[in-house]
Design a protein around this motif. Structure first.
Motif, PDB file in Angstrom:
ATOM      1  N   THR A  48       0.816  -1.221   0.000  1.00 21.85           N
ATOM      2  CA  THR A  48       0.000   0.000   0.000  1.00 21.85           C
ATOM      3  C   THR A  48       0.851   1.274   0.000  1.00 21.85           C
ATOM      4  N   THR A  51       0.294   4.103  -3.023  1.00 23.68           N
ATOM      5  CA  THR A  51      -0.732   3.693  -3.986  1.00 23.68           C
ATOM      6  C   THR A  51      -2.082   3.581  -3.287  1.00 23.68           C
ATOM      7  N   TRP A  53      -5.623   1.702  -2.216  1.00 23.07           N
ATOM      8  CA  TRP A  53      -5.879   0.343  -1.757  1.00 23.07           C
ATOM      9  C   TRP A  53      -6.447  -0.541  -2.861  1.00 23.07           C
ATOM     10  N   LYS A  54      -7.222   0.021  -3.783  1.00 28.30           N
ATOM     11  CA  LYS A  54      -7.792  -0.782  -4.867  1.00 28.30           C
ATOM     12  C   LYS A  54      -6.692  -1.437  -5.699  1.00 28.30           C
ATOM     13  N   ASN A  55      -5.545  -0.791  -5.810  1.00 28.19           N
ATOM     14  CA  ASN A  55      -4.427  -1.367  -6.550  1.00 28.19           C
ATOM     15  C   ASN A  55      -3.769  -2.493  -5.752  1.00 28.19           C
ATOM     16  N   LYS A  58      -5.778  -5.687  -6.202  1.00 25.26           N
ATOM     17  CA  LYS A  58      -5.488  -6.372  -7.467  1.00 25.26           C
ATOM     18  C   LYS A  58      -4.216  -7.206  -7.354  1.00 25.26           C
ATOM     19  N   ALA A  59      -3.216  -6.648  -6.703  1.00 22.80           N
ATOM     20  CA  ALA A  59      -1.960  -7.376  -6.518  1.00 22.80           C
ATOM     21  C   ALA A  59      -2.155  -8.597  -5.621  1.00 22.80           C
ATOM     22  N   ARG A  87       2.506  -6.151  -9.869  1.00 23.71           N
ATOM     23  CA  ARG A  87       2.611  -4.990 -10.762  1.00 23.71           C
ATOM     24  C   ARG A  87       1.504  -3.942 -10.555  1.00 23.71           C
ATOM     25  N   PRO A  88       0.230  -4.356 -10.314  1.00 26.79           N
ATOM     26  CA  PRO A  88      -0.830  -3.347 -10.153  1.00 26.79           C
ATOM     27  C   PRO A  88      -0.592  -2.369  -9.004  1.00 26.79           C
ATOM     28  N   SER A  89       0.254  -2.739  -8.039  1.00 28.06           N
ATOM     29  CA  SER A  89       0.467  -1.879  -6.871  1.00 28.06           C
ATOM     30  C   SER A  89       1.443  -0.744  -7.145  1.00 28.06           C
ATOM     31  N   GLY A  90       2.083  -0.754  -8.312  1.00 31.28           N
ATOM     32  CA  GLY A  90       3.039   0.286  -8.642  1.00 31.28           C
ATOM     33  C   GLY A  90       4.383   0.063  -7.960  1.00 31.28           C
ATOM     34  N   TYR A  92       6.614  -1.838  -8.600  1.00 35.38           N
ATOM     35  CA  TYR A  92       6.557  -3.272  -8.320  1.00 35.38           C
ATOM     36  C   TYR A  92       7.920  -3.929  -8.149  1.00 35.38           C
TER      37      TYR A  92
END
Length: 219
Positions: A48, A51, A53-55, A58-59, A87-90, A92
């Motif tokens: 987290t 970024t 939380w929605k990302n 996904k991770a 990767r979705p969390s940025g 990564y």
């Protein structure tokens, strides 16, 4: 400073939004897999960083679908593969490295019950917010988490724009030392900041407006 005490703020938020029961974990998943729900909290606390939380969700779903949501899996999986999954969390690649460090440290997970805050802060990639989130939610330790939402609300509501440690101490010294209250207050602040106290605030609709020092006047 606003005349609204921190205890009053907590109860106003609780009345408005109810108990948040944060940190969210997939208990059914862990029961079926025989994994430790605390692992999900620790992983989520790292993911987290910087970024939404929605990302993170996904991770976490990627890890559950293609691997296992456990610190054991984080330790064993190749770092490049872990980076792909999260990767979705940025950030990564950086977060994969940080997760590897944290997972290696928490072996076994029960260490979260006795590790000191200073030990956690010595880990590369673990700052104060991440350390406090792990201690509070995974370790059930009395330490308050100060995040960007807390800073935003306190700047607008109380005109307080100070360091992490200052705000943390201010909160801990002015609310009861109760584990549920610590968890709920942090979660409620975040929820309110997402609904009303956004980057562009919805002050005219906010029920805290009468107490807010820096409320934006309604047009």
């Amino acid at each position: 400073m606003s005349k609204l005490s921190l205890n009053q703020l907590y109860h106003l938020l609780l009345k408005a939004y109810g108990y948040q029961n944060w940190w969210p974990v997939d208990k059914n998943y862990h029961q079926a897999k025989g994994t430790d729900p605390r692992d999900e909290i620790i992983v989520g606390a790292v993911l987290t960083q910087n970024t939404a939380w929605k990302n993170v969700e996904k991770a976490l779903e990627n890890i559950k679908k293609e691997g296992e949501l456990s610190l054991r899996f984080i330790r064993e999986v190749a770092q490049d593969e872990l980076a792909r999954l999260i990767r979705p969390s940025g950030f990564y690649k950086l977060k994969a490295e940080r997760l590897k460090n944290v997972a290696s440290f928490f072996d076994p997970t029960d260490m979260v019950e006795r590790v000191s805050r200073e030990e956690l802060l010595s880990l590369r990639g673990v700052g104060k917010e991440t350390a406090d989130a792990i201690l509070l939610y995974a370790g059930n330790r009395l330490t308050f988490v100060v995040d960007a939402y807390t800073r935003r609300l306190f700047k607008r509501l109380y005109n307080i724009d100070e360091s992490y440690d200052y705000i943390k101490s201010l909160i801990e010294e002015n609310i009861p030392r109760e584990l549920t209250l610590y968890k709920e207050f942090h979660a409620l602040i975040d929820y309110h900041a997402k609904v009303y106290c956004r980057s562009t605030p919805r002050c005219g609709e906010c029920f805290l407006n009468p107490f807010c020092i820096n409320a934006v006047p309604s047009s």
